[in-house]
Design a protein around this motif. Structure first.
Motif, short mmCIF file in Angstrom:
data_model
loop_
_atom_site.label_atom_id
_atom_site.label_comp_id
_atom_site.label_asym_id
_atom_site.label_seq_id
_atom_site.Cartn_x
_atom_site.Cartn_y
_atom_site.Cartn_z
N THR A 88 0.84 -1.19 0.00
CA THR A 88 0.00 0.00 0.00
C THR A 88 0.88 1.24 0.00
N PHE A 89 0.54 2.19 -0.87
CA PHE A 89 1.25 3.46 -0.97
C PHE A 89 0.33 4.56 -0.48
N LEU A 90 0.80 5.32 0.51
CA LEU A 90 0.07 6.46 1.06
C LEU A 90 0.70 7.74 0.54
N TRP A 91 -0.08 8.52 -0.22
CA TRP A 91 0.43 9.76 -0.81
C TRP A 91 -0.66 10.82 -0.73
N GLN A 92 -0.36 11.93 -0.11
CA GLN A 92 -1.29 13.04 0.06
C GLN A 92 -2.61 12.59 0.65
N GLY A 93 -2.51 11.75 1.69
CA GLY A 93 -3.69 11.29 2.42
C GLY A 93 -4.49 10.18 1.77
N VAL A 94 -4.06 9.71 0.60
CA VAL A 94 -4.80 8.67 -0.11
C VAL A 94 -3.98 7.38 -0.14
N ARG A 95 -4.60 6.28 0.31
CA ARG A 95 -3.97 4.95 0.26
C ARG A 95 -4.38 4.24 -1.01
N ARG A 96 -3.38 3.68 -1.70
CA ARG A 96 -3.64 2.95 -2.93
C ARG A 96 -2.82 1.66 -2.93
N PRO A 97 -3.34 0.61 -3.56
CA PRO A 97 -2.50 -0.57 -3.76
C PRO A 97 -1.40 -0.23 -4.76
N ALA A 98 -0.23 -0.81 -4.54
CA ALA A 98 0.91 -0.56 -5.44
C ALA A 98 1.69 -1.85 -5.59
N GLU A 99 2.25 -2.03 -6.78
CA GLU A 99 3.10 -3.20 -7.01
C GLU A 99 4.04 -2.92 -8.16
#
Length: 147
Positions: free
Chosen positions: A56-67
């Motif tokens: 999970t990548f947290l950037w500018q308050g938004v969590r997104r799946p990342a791979e």
């Protein structure tokens, strides 16, 4: 922590699963983010490793799946690796026989400079400094062996 931990064979050292923690700092804007997840280095038939990172990548308050997926192939010198993107394009070479290594990767007009440091049998770190007209970043990643 004292010194670096020499690795006689980078592919043997990396094989297996690692917990990953990464900080991302945009030096131009001051924005910071973080990634947490797992990297698995699985064996390939050619003696190399398939590197698959997910989390999970947290950037500018938004969590997104990342791979991401990379191929770590046997290098030109014993114990080293030739790191490539999945489409076969070269990324960088890797030689950890001294426990520390610096690699460059030009990407368009930006330059990625990675410093790899082995801190022990179960812990290593990368610091990528990205400079150019499009990016001004520092990405610091710590890897801790699972199990």
């Amino acid at each position: 922590m004292g010194g670096f931990w020499p690795v006689p064979d980078v592919l043997t050292y990396l094989a297996g699963s690692w917990q990953v923690g990464r900080t991302v700092r945009d030096l131009a804007s001051g924005t910071e983010g973080e990634f947490s997840g797992t990297t698995v280095f699985g064996r390939l038939d050619d003696g190399g490793l398939l590197h698959h990172e997910s989390g999970t990548f947290l950037w500018q308050g938004v969590r997104r799946p990342a791979e991401r997926t990379l191929r770590f192939l046997p290098g030109d010198t014993r114990g080293t690796a030739d790191v490539r993107f999945t489409d076969g394009r070269p990324f960088h070479d890797l030689d950890l026989t001294s426990g520390r290594y610096t690699a460059d990767h030009p990407c368009s007009a930006d330059l990625y400079r990675g410093e790899f440091t082995v801190l022990g049998e179960d812990h290593w770190r990368t610091v990528w400094r990205v400079r150019g007209p499009a990016k001004d970043l520092v990405l610091t990643t710590d890897y801790a062996r699972e199990g």
